[in-house]
Design a protein around this motif. Structure first.
Motif, PDB file in Angstrom:
ATOM      1  N   GLY A 251       0.825  -1.221   0.316  1.00 41.87           N
ATOM      2  CA  GLY A 251       0.057   0.023  -0.035  1.00 41.87           C
ATOM      3  C   GLY A 251       0.807   1.174   0.177  1.00 41.87           C
ATOM      4  N   GLY A 252       0.283   2.433   0.230  1.00 47.02           N
ATOM      5  CA  GLY A 252       1.049   3.676   0.200  1.00 47.02           C
ATOM      6  C   GLY A 252       1.857   4.109   1.380  1.00 47.02           C
ATOM      7  N   ALA A 253       1.735   3.082   2.292  1.00 45.67           N
ATOM      8  CA  ALA A 253       2.504   3.622   3.688  1.00 45.67           C
ATOM      9  C   ALA A 253       4.041   3.332   3.218  1.00 45.67           C
ATOM     10  CB  ALA A 253       1.908   2.929   5.053  1.00 45.67           C
ATOM     11  N   ARG A 254       4.804   4.508   4.058  1.00 48.77           N
ATOM     12  CA  ARG A 254       6.215   4.401   3.896  1.00 48.77           C
ATOM     13  C   ARG A 254       6.878   4.552   5.172  1.00 48.77           C
ATOM     14  NH1 ARG A 254       4.624   2.529  -0.294  1.00 48.77           N
ATOM     15  NH2 ARG A 254       5.537   3.085  -2.544  1.00 48.77           N
ATOM     16  N   PRO A 255       6.725   3.452   5.965  1.00 47.78           N
ATOM     17  CA  PRO A 255       7.396   3.842   7.671  1.00 47.78           C
ATOM     18  C   PRO A 255       8.854   4.134   7.629  1.00 47.78           C
ATOM     19  CG  PRO A 255       6.531   1.582   7.053  1.00 47.78           C
ATOM     20  CD  PRO A 255       6.191   2.335   5.828  1.00 47.78           C
ATOM     21  N   ALA A 256       9.494   3.337   6.869  1.00 45.37           N
ATOM     22  CA  ALA A 256      11.049   3.562   6.757  1.00 45.37           C
ATOM     23  C   ALA A 256      11.421   4.995   6.455  1.00 45.37           C
ATOM     24  CB  ALA A 256      11.707   2.524   6.113  1.00 45.37           C
ATOM     25  N   HIS A 257      10.936   5.327   5.336  1.00 42.15           N
ATOM     26  CA  HIS A 257      11.254   6.754   4.990  1.00 42.15           C
ATOM     27  C   HIS A 257      10.751   7.772   5.939  1.00 42.15           C
ATOM     28  CE1 HIS A 257      11.750   5.445   0.556  1.00 42.15           C
ATOM     29  NE2 HIS A 257      12.358   6.747   0.242  1.00 42.15           N
ATOM     30  N   SER A 258       9.483   7.638   6.452  1.00 38.65           N
ATOM     31  CA  SER A 258       9.057   8.642   7.414  1.00 38.65           C
ATOM     32  C   SER A 258       9.807   8.630   8.795  1.00 38.65           C
ATOM     33  CB  SER A 258       7.733   8.158   7.648  1.00 38.65           C
ATOM     34  OG  SER A 258       6.708   8.143   6.740  1.00 38.65           O
ATOM     35  N   ILE A 259      10.312   7.627   9.023  1.00 36.55           N
ATOM     36  CA  ILE A 259      10.940   7.588  10.532  1.00 36.55           C
ATOM     37  C   ILE A 259      12.296   8.002  10.217  1.00 36.55           C
ATOM     38  CG2 ILE A 259      11.927   5.903  12.109  1.00 36.55           C
ATOM     39  CD1 ILE A 259       9.365   4.152  11.481  1.00 36.55           C
ATOM     40  N   LEU A 260      13.147   7.500   9.338  1.00 37.89           N
ATOM     41  CA  LEU A 260      14.363   8.037   8.962  1.00 37.89           C
ATOM     42  C   LEU A 260      14.439   9.435   8.704  1.00 37.89           C
ATOM     43  CD1 LEU A 260      15.640   4.724   7.015  1.00 37.89           C
ATOM     44  CD2 LEU A 260      16.297   5.183   9.377  1.00 37.89           C
ATOM     45  N   LEU A 261      13.792   9.646   7.718  1.00 36.36           N
ATOM     46  CA  LEU A 261      13.940  11.257   7.301  1.00 36.36           C
ATOM     47  C   LEU A 261      13.394  12.373   8.287  1.00 36.36           C
ATOM     48  CD1 LEU A 261      12.953  10.875   3.632  1.00 36.36           C
ATOM     49  CD2 LEU A 261      15.043  11.146   4.521  1.00 36.36           C
ATOM     50  N   ALA A 262      12.475  11.898   9.142  1.00 34.61           N
ATOM     51  CA  ALA A 262      11.888  12.758  10.258  1.00 34.61           C
ATOM     52  C   ALA A 262      13.032  12.904  11.267  1.00 34.61           C
ATOM     53  CB  ALA A 262      10.747  12.171  10.987  1.00 34.61           C
ATOM     54  N   ALA A 263      14.079  11.787  11.414  1.00 35.05           N
ATOM     55  CA  ALA A 263      15.242  12.053  12.467  1.00 35.05           C
ATOM     56  C   ALA A 263      16.525  12.698  11.729  1.00 35.05           C
ATOM     57  CB  ALA A 263      15.500  10.662  13.057  1.00 35.05           C
ATOM     58  N   GLY A 264      16.203  13.004  10.403  1.00 36.97           N
ATOM     59  CA  GLY A 264      17.358  13.766   9.794  1.00 36.97           C
ATOM     60  C   GLY A 264      18.530  12.490   9.326  1.00 36.97           C
ATOM     61  N   VAL A 265      17.943  11.364   9.205  1.00 42.66           N
ATOM     62  CA  VAL A 265      18.835  10.023   8.664  1.00 42.66           C
ATOM     63  C   VAL A 265      18.726  10.079   7.152  1.00 42.66           C
ATOM     64  CG1 VAL A 265      19.502   7.696   8.780  1.00 42.66           C
ATOM     65  CG2 VAL A 265      18.707   8.770  10.843  1.00 42.66           C
ATOM     66  N   HIS A 266      19.934  10.263   6.506  1.00 41.25           N
ATOM     67  CA  HIS A 266      19.815  10.232   5.106  1.00 41.25           C
ATOM     68  C   HIS A 266      19.488   8.956   4.441  1.00 41.25           C
ATOM     69  CE1 HIS A 266      21.554  13.909   5.695  1.00 41.25           C
ATOM     70  NE2 HIS A 266      22.958  13.572   6.004  1.00 41.25           N
TER      71      HIS A 266
END
Length: 309
Positions: A251-266
């Protein structure tokens, strides 16, 4: 793999007993070796060190075989040796018409000034080519900045080069650790190392399908729990040689992107050649151009490592 750079692993079953009582055993265990001529006793010491055990009385190895095989990250096996620096290219070349991600446009390369036309502008014998490339930022091997996911996140121009250049690399060689019915890379798979400040690179082997229809379906990915774990331990970069850091088939969920980028992890996607990078000791670089108001752009990702003489 040349004889000088060949790596070896030990395959065995084991039983361990402890001086203060009790014991443990394992079947089908594999352990990285610093060299292939270790004795069973020396391999037993490496096993105890890798498992972080104390008060061991006896180690019994059964069915011991030493096999030429790429290291997977066992603790104590990859001690750095003095040598010369080697640069390992981890990027897919960009060319006109290539498909990186299904449904996204391919890059187009057109001339702005041909060599023939330039001859009229310069001195005799002097010519130049100037070309225009039109492409989406998600082309080839690329890095995601927070702005890619969040409207108020930092764009490419805001990224600190200190978090992109020469970052200690921890490579997880996972080609034999996932399957079609278990594609997600979980936190527990990544929990045996000190990862703070590192670039965690996930070698799944999926890059061998790049440019083919098979690349688009069934790809391995980082789970939500794996992403939370990497943020919690303080990594700087997470890279994968797969279609996406997330599961694009859920589906459209992108948890890894959301979590990593919110924390400033490239996030770096579509890496390649990770099997040639050692589990420990290399340094990773993936720096995009400083484009304002842009969240994703190709990088020339590479690792530098020292080879013993």
């Amino acid at each position: 793999m040349t004889q000088a750079s060949a790596q070896h692993r030990a395959h065995f079953d084991f039983s361990i007993s402890f001086a203060n009582g009790g014991g443990m055993s394992g079947e089908g265990f594999r352990l990285d070796l610093p060299r292939p001529d270790l004795s069973a006793e020396e391999i037993g010491v490496l096993l105890v060190r890798h498992l972080g055990l104390a008060l061991v009385r006896d180690v019994d190895l059964r069915g011991l075989r030493i096999v030429e095989e790429t290291h997977r990250g066992s603790r104590g096996a990859d001690a750095a040796a003095p040598g010369v620096d080697r640069v390992i290219d981890l990027s897919h070349p960009i060319e006109a018409g290539m498909i990186t991600y299904p449904g996204l446009p391919a890059p187009a390369i057109t001339p702005h000034l041909t060599r023939e036309d330039s001859r009229e502008k310069y001195a005799p014998g002097t010519e130049f080519a100037m070309d225009i490339i039109t492409m989406i930022g998600n082309t080839g091997t690329y890095l995601d900045a927070p702005y890619h996911r969040y409207a108020d996140g930092g764009d490419l121009a805001s990224l600190d080069l200190n978090t992109l250049v020469g970052i200690p690399a921890e490579v997880f060689h996972l080609r034999d650790s996932w399957s079609a019915d278990r594609r997600g890379i979980e936190a527990v798979t990544l929990a045996d190392r000190e990862l703070a400040g590192s670039a965690v690179l996930l070698d799944t082997g999926w890059s061998s399908r790049f440019g083919t229809p098979e690349y688009a379906a069934g790809a391995p990915f980082l789970t939500e729990g794996g992403a939370r774990f990497l943020v919690d331990v303080g990594v700087r970069i997470v890279g994968i040689d797969s279609l996406n850091i997330d599961d694009t088939e859920s589906g459209g969920a992108r948890p890894a992107h959301s979590i990593l980028l919110a924390a400033g992890v490239h996030v770096v996607e579509h890496l390649t050649n990770l099997d040639t990078v050692p589990a420990h000791g290399a340094r990773f670089t993936a720096a995009p151009p400083a484009v304002r108001g842009f969240g994703t752009f190709p990088v020339r990702a590479f690792a530098t490592t020292s080879e013993s003489h």
